[in-house]
Design an enzyme around this catalytic site. Sequence first.
Site, short mmCIF file in Angstrom:
data_model
loop_
_atom_site.label_atom_id
_atom_site.label_comp_id
_atom_site.label_asym_id
_atom_site.label_seq_id
_atom_site.Cartn_x
_atom_site.Cartn_y
_atom_site.Cartn_z
N GLY A 1 0.83 -1.21 0.28
CA GLY A 1 -0.07 0.02 -0.11
C GLY A 1 0.75 1.17 0.16
N HIS A 2 2.29 1.25 0.09
CA HIS A 2 2.84 2.37 0.17
C HIS A 2 4.14 2.50 -0.74
CE1 HIS A 2 5.44 5.48 2.27
NE2 HIS A 2 4.37 6.08 2.71
N PHE A 3 4.09 2.70 -1.81
CA PHE A 3 3.01 2.78 -2.77
C PHE A 3 2.83 1.69 -3.70
CE2 PHE A 3 4.30 7.03 -1.22
CZ PHE A 3 3.17 7.34 -0.59
N ILE B 1 7.96 2.61 -1.49
CA ILE B 1 8.88 3.42 -0.66
C ILE B 1 8.68 3.00 0.84
CG2 ILE B 1 9.59 5.62 -0.03
CD1 ILE B 1 8.76 6.83 -2.32
#
Length: 145
Positions: free
Chosen positions: A46-48, A53
């Site tokens: 989810g990041h990203f 990252i």
Amino acid sequence: MDINEIREYLPHRYPFLLVDRVTEITLGETIVAYKNVSINEPFFNGHFPHHPIMPGVLIIEAMAQACGILGFKTVNKLPADGYVYYLVGSDNVRFKRPVMPGDQLRLEANVIRGKRGIWKFACRATVDGELACEAEIICAERKVA
């Protein structure tokens, strides 16, 4: 220190154990540790999704875990004996570059001061010698069991 010894000094486990190896330690002074950053880390979902990252808060947590190892070893205490190190503060936090899958994050912490179970550390996280994050981290040692 290999991962088995690290697990004696940190209560964290997957997916929150963020120190893979300790290569240098001088009790009461300094530690150098490493986190190997893999695309298999759950936070990258989810990041990203299209530009993975490592979240900055997890870089801070990785530095704090290195601080916990240094603190525990310095005072000769273990989580198995009912002790824990809490991250209780961070000052002067700066992020300088993103940390991405495939990076090896070098974690350095130096004791600024320690008194009555409260420790302050000057920390740096680097990738290939390039500064990714720096912060002053404050930890509190507490008996919990």
